[in-house]
Design a protein around this motif. Structure first.
Motif, PDB file in Angstrom:
ATOM      1  N   PRO A 203      59.261  71.581  22.154  1.00 40.31           N
ATOM      2  CA  PRO A 203      58.967  72.890  21.566  1.00 40.31           C
ATOM      3  C   PRO A 203      58.882  74.010  22.619  1.00 40.31           C
ATOM      4  N   TYR A 204      59.215  75.230  22.133  1.00 34.30           N
ATOM      5  CA  TYR A 204      59.085  76.433  22.922  1.00 34.30           C
ATOM      6  C   TYR A 204      58.189  77.421  22.170  1.00 34.30           C
ATOM      7  N   VAL A 205      57.740  78.449  22.871  1.00 34.09           N
ATOM      8  CA  VAL A 205      57.166  79.627  22.221  1.00 34.09           C
ATOM      9  C   VAL A 205      57.737  80.852  22.908  1.00 34.09           C
ATOM     10  N   MET A 206      57.710  81.973  22.197  1.00 39.86           N
ATOM     11  CA  MET A 206      58.036  83.257  22.799  1.00 39.86           C
ATOM     12  C   MET A 206      56.729  83.930  23.201  1.00 39.86           C
ATOM     13  N   VAL A 207      56.736  84.536  24.375  1.00 31.94           N
ATOM     14  CA  VAL A 207      55.578  85.279  24.872  1.00 31.94           C
ATOM     15  C   VAL A 207      56.028  86.701  25.180  1.00 31.94           C
ATOM     16  N   ALA A 221      52.425  88.941  36.197  1.00 36.25           N
ATOM     17  CA  ALA A 221      51.197  88.144  36.165  1.00 36.25           C
ATOM     18  C   ALA A 221      51.292  87.022  35.141  1.00 36.25           C
ATOM     19  N   THR A 222      51.847  87.317  33.967  1.00 44.48           N
ATOM     20  CA  THR A 222      51.989  86.284  32.935  1.00 44.48           C
ATOM     21  C   THR A 222      52.970  85.209  33.385  1.00 44.48           C
ATOM     22  N   ARG A 223      54.047  85.638  34.003  1.00 43.06           N
ATOM     23  CA  ARG A 223      55.031  84.690  34.543  1.00 43.06           C
ATOM     24  C   ARG A 223      54.388  83.784  35.593  1.00 43.06           C
ATOM     25  N   ASP A 224      53.584  84.381  36.478  1.00 40.66           N
ATOM     26  CA  ASP A 224      52.928  83.599  37.527  1.00 40.66           C
ATOM     27  C   ASP A 224      51.968  82.578  36.928  1.00 40.66           C
ATOM     28  N   THR A 225      51.245  82.960  35.872  1.00 47.77           N
ATOM     29  CA  THR A 225      50.308  82.032  35.249  1.00 47.77           C
ATOM     30  C   THR A 225      51.041  80.836  34.655  1.00 47.77           C
ATOM     31  N   TYR A 229      50.624  76.844  35.913  1.00 42.92           N
ATOM     32  CA  TYR A 229      50.194  75.751  35.043  1.00 42.92           C
ATOM     33  C   TYR A 229      51.372  74.883  34.569  1.00 42.92           C
ATOM     34  N   SER A 230      52.491  74.986  35.288  1.00 42.35           N
ATOM     35  CA  SER A 230      53.655  74.098  35.092  1.00 42.35           C
ATOM     36  C   SER A 230      54.275  74.211  33.707  1.00 42.35           C
ATOM     37  N   PHE A 231      54.388  75.437  33.211  1.00 45.75           N
ATOM     38  CA  PHE A 231      55.137  75.684  31.980  1.00 45.75           C
ATOM     39  C   PHE A 231      56.506  76.236  32.365  1.00 45.75           C
ATOM     40  N   VAL A 255      50.106  74.418  22.604  1.00 47.02           N
ATOM     41  CA  VAL A 255      49.903  75.852  22.418  1.00 47.02           C
ATOM     42  C   VAL A 255      48.514  76.247  22.908  1.00 47.02           C
ATOM     43  N   GLN A 256      47.518  75.452  22.570  1.00 42.33           N
ATOM     44  CA  GLN A 256      46.160  75.765  23.006  1.00 42.33           C
ATOM     45  C   GLN A 256      46.053  75.711  24.527  1.00 42.33           C
ATOM     46  N   ARG A 257      46.761  74.767  25.131  1.00 39.25           N
ATOM     47  CA  ARG A 257      46.748  74.667  26.592  1.00 39.25           C
ATOM     48  C   ARG A 257      47.349  75.929  27.218  1.00 39.25           C
ATOM     49  N   LEU A 258      48.440  76.421  26.631  1.00 40.87           N
ATOM     50  CA  LEU A 258      49.055  77.658  27.130  1.00 40.87           C
ATOM     51  C   LEU A 258      48.122  78.841  26.923  1.00 40.87           C
ATOM     52  N   LEU A 259      47.531  78.945  25.738  1.00 39.91           N
ATOM     53  CA  LEU A 259      46.613  80.051  25.453  1.00 39.91           C
ATOM     54  C   LEU A 259      45.432  80.040  26.418  1.00 39.91           C
ATOM     55  N   ASP A 260      44.881  78.866  26.668  1.00 37.42           N
ATOM     56  CA  ASP A 260      43.749  78.761  27.594  1.00 37.42           C
ATOM     57  C   ASP A 260      44.145  79.257  28.983  1.00 37.42           C
ATOM     58  N   ALA A 261      45.349  78.884  29.416  1.00 40.18           N
ATOM     59  CA  ALA A 261      45.810  79.298  30.745  1.00 40.18           C
ATOM     60  C   ALA A 261      45.980  80.812  30.805  1.00 40.18           C
ATOM     61  N   LEU A 262      46.630  81.376  29.802  1.00 41.11           N
ATOM     62  CA  LEU A 262      46.876  82.819  29.802  1.00 41.11           C
ATOM     63  C   LEU A 262      45.584  83.613  29.665  1.00 41.11           C
ATOM     64  N   ARG A 263      44.632  83.068  28.917  1.00 40.38           N
ATOM     65  CA  ARG A 263      43.376  83.802  28.703  1.00 40.38           C
ATOM     66  C   ARG A 263      42.455  83.776  29.920  1.00 40.38           C
TER      67      ARG A 263
END
Length: 420
Positions: A203-207, A221-225, A229-231, A255-263
């Motif tokens: 799966p993918y998501v758009m950010v 900054a979002t790209r670096d995060t 976190y190896s996305f 998805v939650q793992r990505l959200l946690d990283a970005l937040r």
């Protein structure tokens, strides 16, 4: 600490000896070239790889470079650009062939060592004055070799920059095509994941992340995060937005793992779409992520929002005219009250919803008595001539409050009903 005085320039006699030595080596350049090629292929794994640098092309390149170095040492005068053109071409070709610069420089160093060794071989057994003269010009020999080596690096770097630009342009064109819906073409989709460096399957998501154009630190900054976190992700900048196709991987609750990283490091307003598995779903997912960013007001500060958590807000911002009409119809009588009463009634209604429509809990939040909250709710029912027990009115009021929060200045009080 005092510096050593510069060495005096070589004498005319020393230069004459160097010219004669280089000229003699030039007459035997073919066996020298073959030996250099043999040693490069034997010692550099990159050159051993089948097809990386064909031996024929390597031989031609070595011959050209060695010949230009020896001719320079033999006194052949050329314009700097012409003298170094073969070295720059070598650097450019190796970059295009994907040979690492370190391997190119090692091969070049090996070649220059053999050239220097050939010059030394010519002077061995000669009269002492010739050997002394050659030692006198050794630094001049190294300067010529260094000049050619630097030209190789320059050619390599220029080609590398052009290749990176070409790759970036190809990636941007591919990204734009996916946003426009080209992912429905299986052949294009297969090439797209390769061009963008993405996994072949979701799966993918758009950010979509907004950034302040005046604050350079926020860009990327979002790209670096995601990288930290190896996305795996591909990115595109449009205006003040950074758009990413992010691969979630196989981890649990990705998805939650990505959200946690970005937040952990929010920058601007960041919207995340629902997961999708095929590239033809990118346009819809992009619209969802963009819509999610619009559910965050500027006063909210940096936030990362997932569209699945903001569906009511997304419904409102996707149909602003209809949302404003609904808010006006549900809350218009409250908006028509004097400012103090209007703000008090709207604040009470909002807190009542936030506390699960509990008057006691709302009273705690508002620092007033439970009965005060109930009296204000009855006042709202009186002004609107509707009951908060009516589920349709209850929903309309909630959506109306969201509309006010997302665009309060666009909602006007309801016009008085006509008496004619």
């Amino acid at each position: 600490m005092p510096t050593s005085p510069p060495s005096p320039p070589p004498s005319a006699e020393s230069n004459a000896v160097l010219t004669a030595l280089a000229t003699r080596v030039l007459t035997r350049i073919d066996p020298l070239t073959r030996e250099i090629v043999r040693l490069i292929v034997a010692n550099e794994p990159t050159y051993q790889a089948r097809g990386a640098v064909p031996v024929g092309l390597l031989t031609q390149s070595v011959d050209g470079n060695v010949r230009r170095i020896l001719e320079a040492l033999a006194g052949v005068r050329r314009a700097p650009e012409e003298e170094l053109s073969v070295a720059r071409t070598t650097g450019r070709r190796r970059a295009e062939q994907g040979v690492p610069l370190e391997a190119v420089l090692r091969a070049y160093r090996l070649a220059t060592e053999l050239v220097l060794g050939s010059l030394l071989a010519e002077v061995r057994g000669r009269p002492y004055d010739e050997l002394a003269a050659f030692l006198d010009v050794t630094s001049a020999v190294m300067k010529v070799m260094d000049r050619h080596s630097e030209a190789v690096v320059d050619g390599y770097r220029r080609a590398e920059a052009e290749l990176l630009l070409r790759d970036a342009q190809r990636q941007q064109a591919t990204f734009d095509a996916l946003l426009e819906g080209r992912g429905s073409d299986p052949q294009f989709a297969a090439g797209a994941v390769d061009a963008l460096g993405l996994p072949a399957t979701g799966p993918y998501v758009m950010v979509v992340a907004t950034f302040d154009l005046a604050a350079q630190h926020s860009l990327g900054a979002t790209r670096d995060t995601c990288a930290a976190y190896s996305f795996p992700a591909a990115w595109r900048i449009r205006g003040d937005r950074e758009i990413g196709i992010v691969a979630l991987g196989e981890a649990e609750a990705p998805v939650q793992r990505l959200l946690d990283a970005l937040r952990r490091h929010p920058v601007g307003r960041t919207g995340v779409s629902d997961p999708f598995v095929a590239l033809h779903q990118i346009p819809e997912a992009y619209r969802a992520a963009e819509l999610a960013t619009r559910t965050v007001t500027p006063g909210d500060g940096p936030q990362v929002v997932w569209i699945a958590e903001r569906l009511p807000e997304a419904l409102i911002v996707s149909s602003p005219a209809l949302a404003q009409r609904l808010a006006q119809r549900a809350l218009g009588p409250l908006l028509a009250q004097p400012p103090t009463e209007r703000e008090m009634l709207l604040r009470t209604l909002a807190v009542w919803y936030e506390t699960g429509r509990s008057a006691p809990l709302a009273a705690e939040r508002l620092y007033c008595h439970r009965n005060t909250v109930l009296n204000r709710l009855r006042r709202i029912e009186h002004l609107t001539a509707r009951s908060l027990e009516d589920h349709r009115f209850l929903l309309a009021c909630y959506l109306g409050l969201l509309t006010l929060r997302l665009g309060q200045d666009k909602v006007r009080p309801a016009a008085p009903a006509s008496t004619t």
